[in-house]
Design an enzyme around this catalytic site. Sequence first.
Site: not given
Length: 571
Positions: A361, A422
């Site tokens: 991420h 996200r």
Amino acid sequence: MRSSLRQPRRLAGLALLTSVCTVLAGAPVTAGPPAAPAGATSARAAADTRPPTPPTNLRSTRLTCQSVTLAWSAARDDVGVAYYDVYHDGQLVTSVAGRTLTATLTVAQGVTWGWYVNARDAAGNVSQASATLPVTPPFCQSDTQPPTTPTNLAATANGTDVILTWTAATDNVAVTRYDILRGGVTVGSVTGTAGNPPATSFTDTGLAADTEYRYTVVARDAQGNTSTASSAVTVRTGSTCTSAVCGTTVVTTERDLPWGLVQLPDGTVLYGRRDLFDVVAMNPDGSNKRSIGTVPNVAGTNGEGGVLGLAVSSSFTTDRWLYIYHTTTTDNRIVRIRYDGTLQTGTVQVLLTGIPRNKYHNGGRLRFGPDGMLYAATGDGQSPDRAQDVNDLGGKVLRIRPDGTVPSDNPFGNAVWSYGHRNPQGLAFDSRGRLFEQEFGNNVMDETNIIVRGGNYGWPACEGTTGSCANPNFIAPIRTYPVAEASCSGLAIVRDVLYLGCLRGNRMYRAVISGNTLTDVQQYFVGTYSRLRTVEPTLDGNLWLTTSTGGDKDSIPNNSNERILKVTLGR
């Protein structure tokens, strides 16, 4: 309903449901990590900004064909660990209370997942990840019987495409894959499960005109048993290309993982090697390939950190600036370095720091807009609450001037342009100047978005169109994709046609931009080149395409087997 018209506002302390691990199409599904009551996270964060230490000694204490029990040693925190978040390969599976040091999780038999754990305190500060523990569950029953042979293979040429169909094979357990062989070499595959059998058709794209090709198909089951090859079929392609993709050429191979890629005004191609931390230059045909220098202060994350996105200054012929998004030991950041045959590392300028980093991420894509501003896609650093905090750089699309300063018309007085993301990794502009973004879902839906100033795209409450998506301030995606068929990283737009390079989906999507929708969606290279990372326009109106077949679960240099391809586009 999520709206594309209403002006979003900031949400404080979004409350989520406690996660429950189930299995859908072989992947764990979670409702999201437990969060503090509304308003509490931001209040506590003002007093506590120090994250916990990473959990240690992650181990498997019990493994069956259906579950694994993990245990770990406690993390430390100046206030106290409130939760542990358990992931596999970037996907959140479940969360447990801070006094709990074990979790039993559903697994897919025979599938290797890399498990790791993050610690989280009550203020929402998230640790870096524990070491990764690879776990391969045994199969519930031994299977040595191969599938039957696929039958009735037929081939039809459509210009320079070949469309193959066949009759399904059978198996004592289940057929889970068909491999398509051209001239005895595997050129694609279609996959499935016992509950969702693989398709019995395949399109081989971008072949040479007026050329004869010979095909066979084999069937596989989940334990790797392989059928005998089908009877062969021979077909000759048409004299001209009549499809959207007319050919592919492997320009070069690469042992490290190519991530960002740009083409300079003189045609030179530059790409970053994520785990070697350097940048490579080559001619458009792959000749004269050489490293032009190492990017200073880069660190890996034992996952997806390193040298990530690249962008070329709009005035490169005069200022020679190359923009780089990269990971350090403490954050992700955007820098620029002058290039004049080599990276002039003495000219490095740090433009933006403080973008959160973690094992996964990290986001990383850079793109200059028609307004002359630099846009960057940032991940939430595996701390979902960051995505809804407009004062945090994680889980955002950022917008800065080429010198790193903040434009006066940014919506929140900082670098944030949109929020509620996200892990976005795809950015591109269409002919109308609209910014399209591609974003990884957790385990249900990926999404393509049109980004607007100040827009809130809903994460972590909303993943695609699932979850708590009814908030009218959330902007809905223009298209979603099942994660298993997508996990797309790269996005390019050529002549108002959008192209996506997809990792887990092992394919490239093509879609025509029509107003605020995507139409005529097609799939190419399904299983042909394995995982696809980056797709970029060439100077002559075609595409660069990079693979990402190995090396995604660590930061070890030169442990991949990658290709950079040029895709010739047709109509």
